[in-house]
Design a protein around this motif. Structure first.
Motif, PDB file in Angstrom:
ATOM      1  N   ASP A 107      46.420  85.001 -14.891  1.00  0.00           N
ATOM      2  CA  ASP A 107      46.908  84.207 -13.762  1.00  0.00           C
ATOM      3  C   ASP A 107      48.425  84.197 -13.650  1.00  0.00           C
ATOM      4  O   ASP A 107      48.972  83.784 -12.618  1.00  0.00           O
ATOM      5  N   LEU A 108      49.122  84.625 -14.686  1.00  0.00           N
ATOM      6  CA  LEU A 108      50.583  84.538 -14.678  1.00  0.00           C
ATOM      7  C   LEU A 108      51.233  85.506 -13.689  1.00  0.00           C
ATOM      8  O   LEU A 108      52.428  85.408 -13.433  1.00  0.00           O
ATOM      9  N   VAL A 109      50.467  86.423 -13.141  1.00  0.00           N
ATOM     10  CA  VAL A 109      51.030  87.352 -12.154  1.00  0.00           C
ATOM     11  C   VAL A 109      51.019  86.771 -10.742  1.00  0.00           C
ATOM     12  O   VAL A 109      51.580  87.375  -9.827  1.00  0.00           O
ATOM     13  N   HIS A 110      50.403  85.612 -10.574  1.00  0.00           N
ATOM     14  CA  HIS A 110      50.267  85.024  -9.242  1.00  0.00           C
ATOM     15  C   HIS A 110      51.256  83.898  -9.014  1.00  0.00           C
ATOM     16  O   HIS A 110      51.410  83.015  -9.854  1.00  0.00           O
ATOM     17  N   THR A 111      51.894  83.874  -7.848  1.00  0.00           N
ATOM     18  CA  THR A 111      52.854  82.819  -7.545  1.00  0.00           C
ATOM     19  C   THR A 111      52.181  81.449  -7.549  1.00  0.00           C
ATOM     20  O   THR A 111      52.803  80.469  -7.948  1.00  0.00           O
ATOM     21  N   ARG A 112      50.907  81.377  -7.146  1.00  0.00           N
ATOM     22  CA  ARG A 112      50.223  80.083  -7.034  1.00  0.00           C
ATOM     23  C   ARG A 112      49.993  79.405  -8.382  1.00  0.00           C
ATOM     24  O   ARG A 112      49.712  78.220  -8.446  1.00  0.00           O
ATOM     25  N   THR A 113      50.139  80.152  -9.463  1.00  0.00           N
ATOM     26  CA  THR A 113      49.920  79.598 -10.797  1.00  0.00           C
ATOM     27  C   THR A 113      51.021  78.636 -11.219  1.00  0.00           C
ATOM     28  O   THR A 113      50.803  77.720 -11.993  1.00  0.00           O
ATOM     29  N   TYR A 114      52.216  78.831 -10.710  1.00  0.00           N
ATOM     30  CA  TYR A 114      53.405  78.153 -11.211  1.00  0.00           C
ATOM     31  C   TYR A 114      53.651  76.815 -10.523  1.00  0.00           C
ATOM     32  O   TYR A 114      53.392  76.651  -9.332  1.00  0.00           O
ATOM     33  N   ASP A 115      54.192  75.885 -11.308  1.00  0.00           N
ATOM     34  CA  ASP A 115      54.425  74.527 -10.833  1.00  0.00           C
ATOM     35  C   ASP A 115      55.838  74.320 -10.287  1.00  0.00           C
ATOM     36  O   ASP A 115      56.059  73.472  -9.419  1.00  0.00           O
ATOM     37  N   TYR A 116      56.804  75.042 -10.828  1.00  0.00           N
ATOM     38  CA  TYR A 116      58.199  74.836 -10.453  1.00  0.00           C
ATOM     39  C   TYR A 116      58.883  76.193 -10.260  1.00  0.00           C
ATOM     40  O   TYR A 116      58.550  77.171 -10.946  1.00  0.00           O
ATOM     41  N   TRP A 117      59.875  76.181  -9.356  1.00  0.00           N
ATOM     42  CA  TRP A 117      60.618  77.400  -9.016  1.00  0.00           C
ATOM     43  C   TRP A 117      62.106  77.108  -8.956  1.00  0.00           C
ATOM     44  O   TRP A 117      62.529  76.017  -8.577  1.00  0.00           O
ATOM     45  N   GLY A 118      62.884  78.131  -9.328  1.00  0.00           N
ATOM     46  CA  GLY A 118      64.318  78.057  -9.142  1.00  0.00           C
ATOM     47  C   GLY A 118      64.701  78.486  -7.740  1.00  0.00           C
ATOM     48  O   GLY A 118      63.842  78.859  -6.927  1.00  0.00           O
ATOM     49  N   GLN A 119      66.001  78.484  -7.471  1.00  0.00           N
ATOM     50  CA  GLN A 119      66.492  78.790  -6.129  1.00  0.00           C
ATOM     51  C   GLN A 119      66.733  80.285  -5.922  1.00  0.00           C
ATOM     52  O   GLN A 119      66.918  80.732  -4.803  1.00  0.00           O
ATOM     53  N   GLY A 120      66.725  81.048  -7.013  1.00  0.00           N
ATOM     54  CA  GLY A 120      66.865  82.490  -6.932  1.00  0.00           C
ATOM     55  C   GLY A 120      68.293  82.968  -7.150  1.00  0.00           C
ATOM     56  O   GLY A 120      69.266  82.244  -6.916  1.00  0.00           O
ATOM     57  N   THR A 121      68.413  84.213  -7.589  1.00  0.00           N
ATOM     58  CA  THR A 121      69.705  84.859  -7.765  1.00  0.00           C
ATOM     59  C   THR A 121      69.587  86.294  -7.249  1.00  0.00           C
ATOM     60  O   THR A 121      68.594  86.988  -7.524  1.00  0.00           O
ATOM     61  N   GLN A 122      70.590  86.730  -6.507  1.00  0.00           N
ATOM     62  CA  GLN A 122      70.538  88.039  -5.858  1.00  0.00           C
ATOM     63  C   GLN A 122      70.921  89.139  -6.843  1.00  0.00           C
ATOM     64  O   GLN A 122      71.941  89.045  -7.534  1.00  0.00           O
ATOM     65  N   VAL A 123      70.113  90.181  -6.871  1.00  0.00           N
ATOM     66  CA  VAL A 123      70.425  91.395  -7.624  1.00  0.00           C
ATOM     67  C   VAL A 123      70.468  92.543  -6.633  1.00  0.00           C
ATOM     68  O   VAL A 123      69.496  92.787  -5.910  1.00  0.00           O
ATOM     69  N   THR A 124      71.595  93.235  -6.601  1.00  0.00           N
ATOM     70  CA  THR A 124      71.749  94.380  -5.712  1.00  0.00           C
ATOM     71  C   THR A 124      72.118  95.603  -6.537  1.00  0.00           C
ATOM     72  O   THR A 124      73.103  95.582  -7.280  1.00  0.00           O
ATOM     73  N   VAL A 125      71.319  96.652  -6.403  1.00  0.00           N
ATOM     74  CA  VAL A 125      71.548  97.890  -7.137  1.00  0.00           C
ATOM     75  C   VAL A 125      71.951  98.963  -6.140  1.00  0.00           C
ATOM     76  O   VAL A 125      71.187  99.303  -5.235  1.00  0.00           O
ATOM     77  N   SER A 126      73.155  99.480  -6.313  1.00  0.00           N
ATOM     78  CA  SER A 126      73.648 100.512  -5.401  1.00  0.00           C
ATOM     79  C   SER A 126      73.339 101.892  -5.963  1.00  0.00           C
ATOM     80  O   SER A 126      73.450 102.128  -7.165  1.00  0.00           O
ATOM     81  N   SER A 127      72.949 102.783  -5.062  1.00  0.00           N
ATOM     82  CA  SER A 127      72.578 104.136  -5.504  1.00  0.00           C
ATOM     83  C   SER A 127      73.726 105.105  -5.332  1.00  0.00           C
ATOM     84  O   SER A 127      74.761 104.759  -4.773  1.00  0.00           O
TER      85      SER A 127
END
Length: 127
Positions: A107-127
């Motif tokens: 179940d850990l692969v599903h977003t619905r399993t989780y109770d709390y979330w952070g606000q996110g951090t942007q990762v940008t990879v340039s080619s």
């Protein structure tokens, strides 16, 4: 209640590395399984990696296996995502998430399993 704050995102060239951190508030961090997800523009949020309460068990999406490593330090209430050999397709907003109590590993692969979330951090990879 748990608050999650991600950090460590940024701009990196393809082939480079970044380490994301997720700091959690609260005194019961060790009772939470933790996960990392990511969401690219126009796409659904997808599973990246997860780790059990003690850190003994880890799980990875096939797309990152062998390149990313999830770990945790329960004394610091922090979970990490070490990202190596980054590719342009790794570009996304990365979120950490917390699941309290018991769970099934599948179940850990599903977003619905989780109770709390952070606000996110942007990762940008340039080619």
């Amino acid at each position: 209640q748990v608050q999650l704050v991600e950090s460590g995102g940024g701009l990196v060239q393809a082939g480079g590395s970044l380490r994301l951190s997720c700091a959690a508030s609260g005194r019961t961090f060790s009772s939470y399984a933790m996960g990392w997800f990511r969401q690219a523009p126009g796409k659904e949020r997808e599973f990246v990696a997860a780790i059990s309460w003690t850190g003994v068990s880890t799980y990875y999406a096939d797309s990152v296996k062998g390149r990313f490593t999830i770990s945790r330090d329960n004394a610091k209430n922090t979970v990490y995502l070490q990202m190596n050999s980054l590719k342009s397709e790794d570009t996304a907003v990365y979120y950490c998430a917390a699941k309290h109590g018991t769970y099934r590993a599948n179940d850990l692969v599903h977003t619905r399993t989780y109770d709390y979330w952070g606000q996110g951090t942007q990762v940008t990879v340039s080619s």
